[in-house]
Scaffold this motif. Structure first.
Motif, PDB file in Angstrom:
ATOM      1  N   SER A 138       0.963  -1.127   0.008  1.00 34.70           N
ATOM      2  CA  SER A 138       0.042   0.023  -0.001  1.00 34.70           C
ATOM      3  C   SER A 138       0.744   1.230  -0.054  1.00 34.70           C
ATOM      4  N   VAL A 139       0.466   2.430  -0.496  1.00 32.66           N
ATOM      5  CA  VAL A 139       1.226   3.781  -0.322  1.00 32.66           C
ATOM      6  C   VAL A 139       1.437   3.962   1.016  1.00 32.66           C
ATOM      7  N   GLU A 140       0.732   3.673   1.935  1.00 32.17           N
ATOM      8  CA  GLU A 140       0.946   4.165   3.395  1.00 32.17           C
ATOM      9  C   GLU A 140       2.436   3.320   3.853  1.00 32.17           C
ATOM     10  N   GLU A 141       2.292   1.890   3.507  1.00 27.91           N
ATOM     11  CA  GLU A 141       3.099   1.177   4.003  1.00 27.91           C
ATOM     12  C   GLU A 141       4.500   1.459   3.257  1.00 27.91           C
ATOM     13  N   ASN A 142       4.464   1.819   1.948  1.00 27.37           N
ATOM     14  CA  ASN A 142       5.757   2.117   1.451  1.00 27.37           C
ATOM     15  C   ASN A 142       6.188   3.638   2.070  1.00 27.37           C
ATOM     16  N   LEU A 143       5.450   4.555   2.346  1.00 23.66           N
ATOM     17  CA  LEU A 143       5.942   5.630   2.855  1.00 23.66           C
ATOM     18  C   LEU A 143       6.476   5.666   4.181  1.00 23.66           C
ATOM     19  N   GLN A 144       5.674   4.724   5.085  1.00 21.73           N
ATOM     20  CA  GLN A 144       6.349   4.605   6.292  1.00 21.73           C
ATOM     21  C   GLN A 144       7.815   3.799   6.363  1.00 21.73           C
ATOM     22  N   ASN A 145       8.049   2.895   5.282  1.00 22.10           N
ATOM     23  CA  ASN A 145       9.266   2.262   5.379  1.00 22.10           C
ATOM     24  C   ASN A 145      10.313   3.242   4.651  1.00 22.10           C
ATOM     25  N   LEU A 146       9.860   4.236   4.030  1.00 21.21           N
ATOM     26  CA  LEU A 146      10.715   5.306   3.474  1.00 21.21           C
ATOM     27  C   LEU A 146      11.193   6.268   4.600  1.00 21.21           C
ATOM     28  N   LYS A 147      10.197   6.567   5.417  1.00 18.83           N
ATOM     29  CA  LYS A 147      10.507   7.393   6.538  1.00 18.83           C
ATOM     30  C   LYS A 147      11.369   6.723   7.490  1.00 18.83           C
ATOM     31  N   ASN A 148      11.235   5.425   7.537  1.00 24.09           N
ATOM     32  CA  ASN A 148      12.164   4.912   8.273  1.00 24.09           C
ATOM     33  C   ASN A 148      13.578   4.529   7.897  1.00 24.09           C
ATOM     34  N   ASN A 149      13.458   4.853   6.560  1.00 28.90           N
ATOM     35  CA  ASN A 149      14.827   4.665   5.871  1.00 28.90           C
ATOM     36  C   ASN A 149      15.185   3.261   5.643  1.00 28.90           C
ATOM     37  N   THR A 150      14.276   2.488   5.445  1.00 28.29           N
ATOM     38  CA  THR A 150      14.188   0.991   5.336  1.00 28.29           C
ATOM     39  C   THR A 150      14.689   0.774   3.763  1.00 28.29           C
ATOM     40  N   THR A 151      15.329  -0.185   3.591  1.00 24.91           N
ATOM     41  CA  THR A 151      15.543  -0.534   2.107  1.00 24.91           C
ATOM     42  C   THR A 151      14.933  -1.804   1.706  1.00 24.91           C
ATOM     43  N   GLY A 152      14.401  -1.742   0.370  1.00 21.40           N
ATOM     44  CA  GLY A 152      13.843  -2.967  -0.124  1.00 21.40           C
ATOM     45  C   GLY A 152      14.958  -4.239  -0.595  1.00 21.40           C
ATOM     46  N   ILE A 153      16.159  -3.240  -0.451  1.00 27.68           N
ATOM     47  CA  ILE A 153      17.360  -4.068  -1.405  1.00 27.68           C
ATOM     48  C   ILE A 153      18.028  -5.083  -0.367  1.00 27.68           C
ATOM     49  N   VAL A 154      17.912  -6.432  -0.788  1.00 27.67           N
ATOM     50  CA  VAL A 154      18.605  -7.343  -0.064  1.00 27.67           C
ATOM     51  C   VAL A 154      19.590  -8.385  -0.692  1.00 27.67           C
ATOM     52  N   GLU A 155      20.175  -9.160   0.033  1.00 26.76           N
ATOM     53  CA  GLU A 155      21.089  -9.798  -0.671  1.00 26.76           C
ATOM     54  C   GLU A 155      20.115 -10.919  -1.118  1.00 26.76           C
ATOM     55  N   VAL A 156      20.345 -11.459  -2.310  1.00 25.25           N
ATOM     56  CA  VAL A 156      19.386 -12.241  -2.966  1.00 25.25           C
ATOM     57  C   VAL A 156      20.020 -13.531  -3.264  1.00 25.25           C
ATOM     58  N   LYS A 157      19.595 -14.863  -2.883  1.00 21.39           N
ATOM     59  CA  LYS A 157      20.482 -15.894  -3.234  1.00 21.39           C
ATOM     60  C   LYS A 157      19.447 -16.758  -4.249  1.00 21.39           C
ATOM     61  N   ASP A 158      19.330 -16.746  -5.494  1.00 20.84           N
ATOM     62  CA  ASP A 158      18.034 -17.448  -6.268  1.00 20.84           C
ATOM     63  C   ASP A 158      18.806 -17.619  -7.668  1.00 20.84           C
ATOM     64  N   THR A 159      19.231 -18.786  -7.785  1.00 16.72           N
ATOM     65  CA  THR A 159      19.982 -19.221  -8.776  1.00 16.72           C
ATOM     66  C   THR A 159      19.051 -19.265 -10.341  1.00 16.72           C
ATOM     67  N   SER A 160      17.776 -19.085  -9.994  1.00 22.10           N
ATOM     68  CA  SER A 160      16.974 -18.950 -11.144  1.00 22.10           C
ATOM     69  C   SER A 160      17.080 -17.529 -11.594  1.00 22.10           C
ATOM     70  N   ILE A 161      17.525 -16.758 -10.888  1.00 23.47           N
ATOM     71  CA  ILE A 161      17.909 -15.483 -11.546  1.00 23.47           C
ATOM     72  C   ILE A 161      19.404 -15.000 -11.958  1.00 23.47           C
ATOM     73  N   HIS A 162      20.056 -15.552 -11.170  1.00 21.92           N
ATOM     74  CA  HIS A 162      21.845 -15.201 -11.136  1.00 21.92           C
ATOM     75  C   HIS A 162      22.448 -16.463 -10.484  1.00 21.92           C
ATOM     76  N   THR A 163      23.399 -16.998 -10.842  1.00 25.91           N
ATOM     77  CA  THR A 163      24.263 -17.899 -10.449  1.00 25.91           C
ATOM     78  C   THR A 163      24.923 -17.690  -8.901  1.00 25.91           C
ATOM     79  N   ASP A 164      25.446 -16.398  -8.813  1.00 23.69           N
ATOM     80  CA  ASP A 164      25.759 -15.990  -7.610  1.00 23.69           C
ATOM     81  C   ASP A 164      24.907 -15.137  -6.720  1.00 23.69           C
ATOM     82  N   SER A 165      25.044 -14.802  -5.643  1.00 25.09           N
ATOM     83  CA  SER A 165      24.038 -13.857  -4.969  1.00 25.09           C
ATOM     84  C   SER A 165      24.334 -12.551  -5.438  1.00 25.09           C
TER      85      SER A 165
END
Lengths: 204, 85, 380
Positions: free
Chosen positions: C18-45
């Motif tokens: 929701s927009v509200e949830e996005n705004l709250q996370n932005l306000k908390n300076n929370t990032t959605g970028i994390v280390e991803v380990k998914d070999t269907s997207i890329h061999t390495d993390s």
């Protein structure tokens, strides 16, 4: 609202092994072969010297050549000329090549020179670089040639002075099948721009 | 070494779609970028792929490419010293 | 010329559904970028912003029993449906519908499901879901698609083609695009750091967003709205992938957007930049902002929160900019430490309150394309 008439100043098609500008045949390709070979033959026949041409993917080559054919005898459009192109298959012809290069984990070498062409609007970039167009750009994707969208959108750009001229049309490439139709829309010429007229010219 | 230089010229013409250029047009010491063959940033990236794919050389930092791709001569010497295939 | 407003919106992203949830996370300076380990997207993390599959499935199941939609279609339809749910007076069958995407269902190409990879098939899926009379119009213009779609929606409303337009944008974080950006040596080994000295490239993300653009204001319970007062796109006419060394196209698009808005650079209170965190892109933006006399205007990039969401990015970021404009608050440019561009632009280091009336949103992309939007807060 004041309604101004705009004109289809000139138009060009590349289909069925022919390049046609304003109903005059500019080039006929007698050989059977790939679209890539066909585009190279057009390039040679138009006497263009532009080494970057060879680096383009085939979709860009088609859009580039249609613009060259359209503009070779025309008054050079200024840099506020808008480009409004469309097609059905987006950049799928090149997408498939990129996809093949990453299909095998043991032989995984995606090519930057291929990847950069996996967006349909790169053809707008190539034409802009060649003719120094710094105006409005839009690439639409639709199931088939959409004369209404192209007419309405070109008109709107001219009405609001967001563009001095518009080059609009259709540049499609899919599995060695190609279909290209471009038109210059401006205040000059005798053919009044209407959806019906644009559709008629596309289908001839 | 001369064989490798010839091989590189052929590969570069092919990979970088330099259709109007012949092997004999490229001197071993000609600069590849800038005024030389007029290669650009995408070509530089393509040469990094070529090093890895054909010679098993993976650059640690893509910026190294600038010195390595100075000319055919420099590139061939680098490959000679670092190739793993 | 008729006034055009961004009436309401919705977001489906790793930072919330929701927009509200996005705004709250932005306000908390929370990032959605994390280390991803998914070999269907890329061999390495790798680092990227992925939407949680389970959450998406659950949200979808609550909306529809039809399972045959692709991941992207589900994201986009959820975004649209949330917008419609919030606005029962909005009849989608009477709206123009614009889709902004770069690659659509490109993940289907891998599955040899080629038909599904055609963008018009994506448009048909949306058309059928809502039983629309006409197929939505698709704009595929690289990384400016979402911003350009807003500009086009405004133009269509002003030209009288529609009174209301729904713009829906979306793209996936796919193996297809990630592998390409790796071949461009353009992927950051850590979460991206826009405008920073030590930036090394992008992080990719995925998201869908929808917005209702209208020629009139129907909500009578609000006191302020955001109007799109100026917009333009321009091409660098320089290189298909390398950003212009002079910032030409971005500079031109900003000038034209300011002209149309009838405001000058000093009237802009905040810039929501593109800021992908590649060395050349951010440098180009600093040049264009400096040329435009915008050096002293607070600027941020949201790529440190979402990664680069391609065809959704400029739409998503315009929606956030709209809410920040209404709230007179901006968030820090996440990932930024030390200025690493040639011109001394004012990158926002900490969340802060700014009294705002005009906001500039920009985006640039492959093909040399650029777009600029000027948003204005107006009282009603």
């Amino acid at each position: 609202m004041m309604v101004e008439d705009y004109k289809i100043t000139s138009f060009c098609s590349i289909k069925d092994n022919k390049v046609i500008v304003d109903n005059k045949v500019l080039y006929v390709h007698e050989e059977q072969g790939t679209v890539k070979e066909f585009t190279k033959a057009i390039y040679k026949s138009l006497g263009i010297k532009y080494p970057k041409f060879y680096k383009m993917d085939t979709l860009c080559k088609l859009g580039f050549l249609a613009t060259e054919a359209l503009l070779r005898n025309a008054e050079k459009p200024d840099n506020q000329t808008a480009l409004v192109l469309s097609n059905r298959s987006s950049s799928l012809a090149t997408d498939r090549i990129h996809q093949e290069s990453i299909a095998n984990k043991e032989d995984y070498f995606p090519s930057p020179a291929v990847f950069v062409y996996t967006l349909p609007n790169i053809v707008l970039g190539e034409i802009s670089i060649r003719h120094q167009f710094k105006g409005e750009n839009a690439f639409f994707v639709s199931e088939q040639f959409d004369a209404k969208l192209l007419t309405d959108y070109s008109r709107l750009l001219l009405d609001t002075n967001k563009a001095s001229n518009v080059i609009c049309g259709w540049v499609n490439l899919d599995s060695n099948k190609y279909d290209v139709f471009l038109a210059i829309i401006s205040r000059k010429g005798n053919t009044i721009l209407t959806e019906e007229q644009l559709n008629k010219l596309y289908h001839t | 070494m001369a064989d490798l230089q010839l091989e590189l010229k052929e590969k570069i013409i092919e990979q970088l779609s330099l259709e109007d250029i012949e092997v004999s047009d490229i001197d071993d010491n000609d600069p590849l970028f800038g005024d030389g063959l007029g290669l650009d940033s995408i070509d530089a990236l393509e040469l990094i792929v070529l090093l890895e794919k054909d010679y098993g050389i993976k650059l640690k930092d893509p910026k190294e490419g600038k010195a390595i791709f100075e000319s055919i001569g420099v590139m061939a010497a680098y490959i000679e010293n670092n190739r793993t295939k | 010329m008729k006034s055009v407003y961004i009436v309401d919106d919705s977001i489906i992203s790793p930072l919330g559904f929701s927009v509200e949830e996005n705004l709250q996370n932005l306000k908390n300076n929370t990032t959605g970028i994390v280390e991803v380990k998914d070999t269907s997207i890329h061999t390495d993390s790798f680092y990227g912003g992925l939407i949680d599959e389970k959450r998406l499935t659950d949200a979808w199941d609550a909306l529809s029993e039809i399972a045959s939609y692709t991941k992207l279609e589900k994201m986009m339809l959820l975004a649209m449906q949330r917008l419609l749910d919030k606005n029962p007076q909005l009849d989608i069958t009477r709206c123009g519908v614009l889709i902004s995407t770069t690659k659509g269902n490109i993940d289907q190409l891998k599955e040899n499901n080629t038909d599904r990879a055609y963008l018009d098939t994506l448009a048909s899926a949306i058309q059928q879901f809502y039983k629309l009379g006409n197929s939505p119009t698709i704009i595929s213009n690289a990384c400016i698609s979402g911003g350009l779609a807003i500009a086009i929606a405004k133009r269509m409303i002003q030209a009288g083609h529609y009174e209301d337009v729904i713009v829906v944008g979306g793209d996936l974080l796919s193996e297809f695009t990630l592998s390409g950006f790796f071949s461009f040596q353009a992927v950051s080994p850590k979460p991206c750091k826009p405008f920073s000295k030590n930036r090394t490239g992008i992080s990719l993300g995925e998201a869908a967003a929808a917005t209702w653009i209208s020629g009139s204001i129907k909500n009578t319970n609000i006191s302020e709205v955001v109007e799109v007062v100026g917009e333009a796109s321009a091409n660098d006419a320089n290189h298909i992938s390398g950003p212009s060394r002079t910032g030409e196209g971005l500079y031109l698009s900003i000038q034209r957007a300011l002209d149309e808005a009838k405001v000058s650079a000093s009237d802009i209170d905040y810039i929501s930049a593109h800021g992908t965190a590649t060395p050349f892109n951010d440098e180009m933006e600093s040049i264009a902002f400096s040329r435009s006399g915008l050096e002293d205007i607070p600027v941020n990039s949201l790529k440190g929160y979402y990664g680069h969401t391609l065809g959704a990015s400029a739409l998503l970021e315009t929606i956030i900019a709209k809410h920040h404009l209404l709230a007179n608050e901006v968030v820090c440019s996440l990932g930024f430490d030390e200025l690493g561009v040639s011109y001394p632009i004012d990158v926002i280091k900490k969340n802060k309150a700014i009294a705002m009336q005009h906001v500039l949103k920009t985006a640039s992309g492959f093909g040399g394309c650029n777009v600029a939007l000027v948003l204005k807060k107006v009282s009603i």
